[in-house]
Write a protein that holds these residues in place. Structure first.
Motif, PDB file in Angstrom:
ATOM      1  N   SER A  52       0.898  -1.314   0.108  1.00  0.00           N
ATOM      2  CA  SER A  52      -0.049  -0.081   0.102  1.00  0.00           C
ATOM      3  C   SER A  52       0.846   1.230   0.166  1.00  0.00           C
ATOM      4  CB  SER A  52      -1.036  -0.023   1.222  1.00  0.00           C
ATOM      5  OG  SER A  52      -0.340   0.134   2.380  1.00  0.00           O
ATOM      6  N   ASN A  53       1.968   1.285   0.702  1.00  0.00           N
ATOM      7  CA  ASN A  53       2.814   2.592   0.695  1.00  0.00           C
ATOM      8  C   ASN A  53       3.706   2.635  -0.650  1.00  0.00           C
ATOM      9  OD1 ASN A  53       2.518   3.084   3.519  1.00  0.00           O
ATOM     10  ND2 ASN A  53       4.230   1.720   4.323  1.00  0.00           N
ATOM     11  N   LEU A  54       3.987   1.625  -1.411  1.00  0.00           N
ATOM     12  CA  LEU A  54       4.658   1.834  -2.499  1.00  0.00           C
ATOM     13  C   LEU A  54       3.598   2.202  -3.594  1.00  0.00           C
ATOM     14  CD1 LEU A  54       6.907  -1.316  -2.889  1.00  0.00           C
ATOM     15  CD2 LEU A  54       7.463   1.160  -2.535  1.00  0.00           C
ATOM     16  N   LYS A  55       2.210   1.604  -3.614  1.00  0.00           N
ATOM     17  CA  LYS A  55       1.316   1.972  -4.389  1.00  0.00           C
ATOM     18  C   LYS A  55       0.711   3.474  -4.268  1.00  0.00           C
ATOM     19  CE  LYS A  55      -3.472   0.643  -5.450  1.00  0.00           C
ATOM     20  NZ  LYS A  55      -4.629  -0.161  -4.989  1.00  0.00           N
ATOM     21  N   ASP A  56       0.697   4.071  -3.024  1.00  0.00           N
ATOM     22  CA  ASP A  56       0.577   5.392  -2.986  1.00  0.00           C
ATOM     23  C   ASP A  56       1.510   6.279  -3.305  1.00  0.00           C
ATOM     24  OD1 ASP A  56      -1.771   4.875  -1.521  1.00  0.00           O
ATOM     25  OD2 ASP A  56      -0.770   5.282   0.460  1.00  0.00           O
ATOM     26  N   GLN A  57       2.956   5.713  -3.271  1.00  0.00           N
ATOM     27  CA  GLN A  57       4.005   6.536  -4.018  1.00  0.00           C
ATOM     28  C   GLN A  57       4.138   6.629  -5.513  1.00  0.00           C
ATOM     29  OE1 GLN A  57       7.477   4.897  -1.900  1.00  0.00           O
ATOM     30  NE2 GLN A  57       7.029   5.997  -0.309  1.00  0.00           N
ATOM     31  N   VAL A  58       3.733   5.395  -6.131  1.00  0.00           N
ATOM     32  CA  VAL A  58       3.677   5.396  -7.672  1.00  0.00           C
ATOM     33  C   VAL A  58       2.359   6.294  -8.127  1.00  0.00           C
ATOM     34  CG1 VAL A  58       3.123   3.713  -9.385  1.00  0.00           C
ATOM     35  CG2 VAL A  58       4.392   3.124  -7.758  1.00  0.00           C
TER      36      VAL A  58
END
Length: 297
Positions: A46-52
């Motif tokens: 979820s953190n990587l998804k938000d950053q992308v």
């Protein structure tokens, strides 16, 4: 935590310096189309998804024209399990019978796509969700292998709808489901779709977000990253077995898109925070950049 004025000033100075250093790249790529294939850990964390998502919105905000293509294998597997359907694979391809095709379309078009659209809109972007069926964006044909069901490849691409959306300030988000000339739905590899759309759009860049650092001389050694290579070198690496397994279709996808006019293709590690911005807006980048020839700019 209390921050000193000195710390705050240093932090602000760093932020301003980074923005200033990015300016030449922003100017270079403003108005250019960048096709991003979104998948791997960057979709699951979820953190990587938000950053992308924030990176994609940033690109659009500074004048770059992003087009996002996505898969969703883990989500498909999860829903197949809920419905009591055992996932099956043959030669690395998902065996897609009629029931599995229904699940693939439901998950990719109805869930994953709309979640990405919603996330981009929430982050300040203006996204629209599509699949190959919309405006006959891309048409499918059978992949050709026996025993794999409704697994397709891209027969043709009509980017008129995409160009209209991008020219109007929208971020297209495309799932890799399409129909053939009879209306039968097909599941198509998202890397393949991304490459075909990038070629049809004559994109500046095709970027594949993966779970590897890029093309490696030694798959077990992340430090053996090959940062720059061309079409000929890519083919030699495949023939010699240096590029193997799941990396072969990714490299082949890049090679095909380059041969059809894409200026540069990138395979980068989506597990690294803000991987997209690091690859586009820095000299060294973080992954492997493939160009048509060693003389390409």
């Amino acid at each position: 935590m209390l921050y000193t004025q000195e710390y705050i000033r240093e932090t602000e100075a760093t932020r301003v310096r980074v923005l200033s250093e990015a300016l030449p790249y922003i100017q270079k790529f403003a108005g250019r189309t960048v096709v991003v294939k979104y998948g791997g850990a960057a979709m699951k964390d979820s953190n990587l998804k938000d950053q992308v998502i924030r990176d994609i919105v940033f690109l659009a905000s500074v004048g770059v024209r992003p087009v996002v293509i996505h898969g969703g294998g883990p989500e498909i597997n999860s829903w197949l399990g809920k419905l009591g359907i055992e996932p099956q694979f043959k030669n690395g391809l998902r065996v897609t019978d009629a029931a599995t095709m229904d699940v693939v379309e439901m998950v990719l078009v109805g869930r994953v796509n709309k979640e990405l659209v919603s996330g981009i809109n929430y982050a300040g972007g203006n996204a629209v969700g599509l699949c190959g069926k919309d405006g006959n964006l891309f048409v499918a044909r059978p992949q050709g292998q026996e025993g794999i069901g409704f697994v397709g490849e891209v027969s043709s691409v009509d980017v008129g709808l995409l160009e209209s959306l991008v020219n109007s300030g929208y971020i297209p988000v495309v799932s890799s489901v399409a129909a053939d000339d009879t209306g039968q739905a097909y599941n198509i590899n998202a890397d393949t779709v991304a490459g075909a759309i990038a070629a049809a759009l004559e994109a500046e860049k095709l970027i594949l977000l993966t779970d590897t650092p890029g093309v490696l001389k030694d798959p077990k050694d992340p430090s053996s990253l090959i940062a720059h290579l061309d079409i000929q070198q890519s083919r030699e690496l495949i023939d010699s077995g240096v590029v193997s397994g799941g990396m072969i279709p990714k490299v082949n996808c890049c090679v095909r898109s380059l041969a059809q006019g894409v200026r540069a293709a990138h395979i980068i590690d989506g597990r690294i925070p803000h991987a997209l911005l690091l690859e586009i807006f820095t000299d060294e980048g973080i992954g492997s950049m493939i160009v048509a020839s060693e003389f390409s700019n």
